[in-house]
Design an enzyme around this catalytic site. Structure first.
Site, PDB file in Angstrom:
ATOM      1  N   ASP A 150       0.853  -1.196   0.000  1.00 53.33           N
ATOM      2  CA  ASP A 150       0.000   0.000   0.000  1.00 53.33           C
ATOM      3  C   ASP A 150       0.894   1.252   0.000  1.00 53.33           C
ATOM      4  OD1 ASP A 150      -2.646  -1.509   0.689  1.00 53.33           O
ATOM      5  OD2 ASP A 150      -1.200  -2.154   2.196  1.00 53.33           O
TER       6      ASP A 150
ATOM      7  N   TYR B   6       5.609 -14.458  -0.147  1.00 47.63           N
ATOM      8  CA  TYR B   6       5.082 -14.713   1.195  1.00 47.63           C
ATOM      9  C   TYR B   6       5.688 -16.047   1.653  1.00 47.63           C
ATOM     10  CZ  TYR B   6       2.024 -10.983  -0.360  1.00 47.63           C
ATOM     11  OH  TYR B   6       1.567  -9.785  -0.842  1.00 47.63           O
TER      12      TYR B   6
ATOM     13  N   GLY C 196       2.245  -9.751  -4.112  1.00 42.32           N
ATOM     14  CA  GLY C 196       1.422  -8.569  -3.842  1.00 42.32           C
ATOM     15  C   GLY C 196       1.047  -7.788  -5.079  1.00 42.32           C
ATOM     16  N   GLU C 197       1.405  -6.518  -5.079  1.00 40.29           N
ATOM     17  CA  GLU C 197       1.018  -5.664  -6.208  1.00 40.29           C
ATOM     18  C   GLU C 197       2.218  -4.962  -6.838  1.00 40.29           C
ATOM     19  OE1 GLU C 197      -2.615  -3.632  -6.085  1.00 40.29           O
ATOM     20  OE2 GLU C 197      -1.943  -1.948  -7.312  1.00 40.29           O
ATOM     21  N   ASP C 198       2.981  -4.243  -6.022  1.00 36.80           N
ATOM     22  CA  ASP C 198       4.001  -3.388  -6.619  1.00 36.80           C
ATOM     23  C   ASP C 198       5.182  -4.188  -7.168  1.00 36.80           C
ATOM     24  OD1 ASP C 198       4.858  -0.700  -7.239  1.00 36.80           O
ATOM     25  OD2 ASP C 198       6.456  -1.055  -5.793  1.00 36.80           O
TER      26      ASP C 198
END
Ligand code: TRH
Length: 371
Positions: free
Chosen positions: A21, A188, A266-268
C-alpha cells in the site's frame, strides 16, 4: 494532457499490512509530482513503512509525507484528492472538501487485477450519500480501458542501460561473484521450498538465491539453520543463499534486473517484475474469500497469450503450484527449461505495456476530465 490543472494533490494511504500500500502510494506520489509539478502531500498512517523505501533524492522533493493520525485535522485541501484502496477518508477531510468553493476531484485508487470486470468498473462515479461530493473509481490494469500501470519516465531506458558490467558491479557490492544463475525471492511464506532447497544444494547448477529480509525467511530458516544476517551469504553445496537487507525501491529494481528470474508478490513488486523483463513467478496476496485465485487465473490467461502451449503449461503449472503451496523441484525444472522463451516473452510484454497507458498520467487526464 498532464498540464498544470492541479496545484495540490493529496493522497490518503492506510497500511493494511506489508509494504505494498505504501509502496504504490509513494510511486504514485512521485510520478504525479513529476508529471504535473503539483505539490503532493502523502498522508499515511505508518510513515515508518515508507522510510526504508525512500532514497531521499530529488524524486522525493516534491512529495511531502505526513503522518495521518487519529486526530487528523485537514489543512489546505487539495484540488485532487486520492483515496488509496478505499481506505476511507477522515470525516473532517470530507467536510473540508465539501466546504470548498469548488469541490476537489475525488478519486479512489483500486487494487490491480487482470480480471475482465475491471474495465467495466474503471471510471465509475459514486455520489456521497449526504455531501455534495462524488467519488470516482480508478482501476489500474494491464489492458485497454483501464488506468494502466505505474511506470516512471525513463524506466525502460534505465533497465536497458543495466548491462553485464552493471550487473557484475551490482553483485560485487554484496561481495558476490557474478557467474551463476541468480534468483530473487520476495514472496510470502513458502514452507514447500524445502524439497527445492535440497535439490538445488545437491544439483549441478550453481544457483544464487538472493532473499531480502522478510516473511519468506521463516521458510528458509529451517534449511539454513536460522535466519542469515542481512548482507551475508552461505553455501549449501551448489546453492548459495544471500541474505539481503530491505533496500530502497530503486535498489530493489536493480536486484530484479540483476537476476535471471524473480519471485515477487502482492502488487508493486509484481508490476516491477514486468518492467524487469525476466521470467518471474507471482505469489498473489491471499484474500479471505479466495478472490486472489480468480486474479491469478485472469493473470494466467492474459500473460499466457503468445506463449507456445508447452511453455505456457510449464510456467502456469509452476505459478499455480507456488500459489497452492505445492511447488516442487519438478515444477522448477520444467519452468527453468523455458526461461529463454519466457525472457523473450517478458521483453515483448514490457514493450507492449510501455506503449500503453501509464497510471499517473492516465489518472491526471482522468481527473482533468471530471474536474
Ligand atoms: O509487501 P507486499 O506484500 O504488499 C502488499 C500488501 O500486503 C497490501 O496490503 C496488499 O494489498 C498488496 O500487497 C496486494 O508486496 P508488494 O505490493 O510487492 O510491495 C512491496 C513493496 O516493497 C514494493 O513497493 C517494493 C518494495 N521493496 C523495497 O522497497 N525494498 C525491498 O528490499 C523490497 C524487497 C521491496
Amino acid at each position: 494532457m498532464n498540464g498544470k490543472l492541479f496545484n495540490h494533490i493529496e493522497i490518503f494511504c492506510k497500511v493494511v499490512d506489508n509494504f505494498g500500500d505504501a509502496g504504490v502510494c509513494l510511486r504514485l506520489a512521485r510520478e504525479l509530482h513529476r508529471r504535473s509539478q503539483a505539490a503532493v502531500t502523502l498522508w499515511i498512517d505508518q510513515p515508518q513503512t515508507l522510510a526504508a523505501m525512500m532514497d531521499g533524492t530529488a524524486a522525493d522533493a516534491g512529495v511531502q509525507v505526513r503522518p495521518w493520525t487519529a486526530t487528523f485535522v485537514p489543512e489546505t485541501v487539495g484540488d485532487l484528492v486520492i483515496e488509496a484502496f478505499a481506505c476511507g477518508l477522515p470525516g473532517a477531510q470530507l467536510q473540508a472538501m465539501a466546504a470548498r468553493g469548488r469541490a476537489p476531484v475525488w478519486v479512489n485508487l483500486e487494487y490491480l487485477s487482470c480480471e475482465d470486470w475491471v474495465a467495466g468498473c474503471h471510471g465509475r462515479a459514486s455520489p456521497h450519500p449526504s455531501l455534495p461530493l462524488t467519488c470516482h473509481f480508478f482501476f489500474p490494469g494491464f489492458t485497454e480501458n483501464t488506468g494502466g500501470l505505474l511506470r516512471e519516465a525513463g524506466l525502460l531506458e534505465a533497465q536497458a542501460a543495466f548491462t553485464q558490467d552493471a550487473r557484475a558491479r551490482y553483485w560485487q557490492q554484496w561481495g558476490e561473484e557474478e557467474a551463476c544463475v541468480s534468483v530473487s525471492l520476495f514472496s510470502y511464506e513458502a514452507p514447500f521450498l524445502q524439497d527445492c532447497l535440497r535439490a538445488w544444494a545437491g544439483g549441478e547448477e550453481r544457483l544464487r538465491l538472493a532473499v531480502p529480509q522478510g516473511r519468506v525467511w521463516a521458510s528458509l530458516a529451517r534449511f539454513c539453520g536460522g535466519v542469515l544476517p542481512a548482507g551475508t551469504a552461505r553455501d549449501f553445496g551448489a546453492l548459495r543463499v544471500l541474505s539481503l537487507p530491505f533496500v530502497t525501491q530503486a535498489e530493489y529494481d536493480r536486484l530484479l534486473w540483476a537476476c535471471d528470474t524473480n519471485i515477487v508478490r502482492g502488487e508493486d513488486s509484481w508490476v516491477r517484475a514486468h518492467w524487469a523483463q525476466r521470467p518471474f513467478l507471482w505469489h498473489a496476496y491471499v484474500q479471505e474469500d479466495q478472490a486472489h485465485l480468480a486474479k491469478l487465473a485472469a493473470f494466467h490467461d492474459w500473460y499466457g497469450k503468445g506463449l507456445t502451449a508447452k511453455v505456457r503449461a510449464a510456467w502456469q503449472a509452476a505459478s499455480s503450484a507456488w500459489n497452492a503451496g505445492a511447488f516442487s523441484f519438478a515444477h522448477w525444472q520444467a519452468w527453468r527449461a523455458h526461461w529463454p522463451q519466457l525472457r523473450e516473452h517478458a521483453q515483448q510484454r514490457a514493450r507492449a505495456l510501455a506503449a500503453g497507458a501509464e497510471l499517473a498520467s492516465c489518472l491526471l487526464d482522468f481527473a482533468a476530465g471530471v474536474a
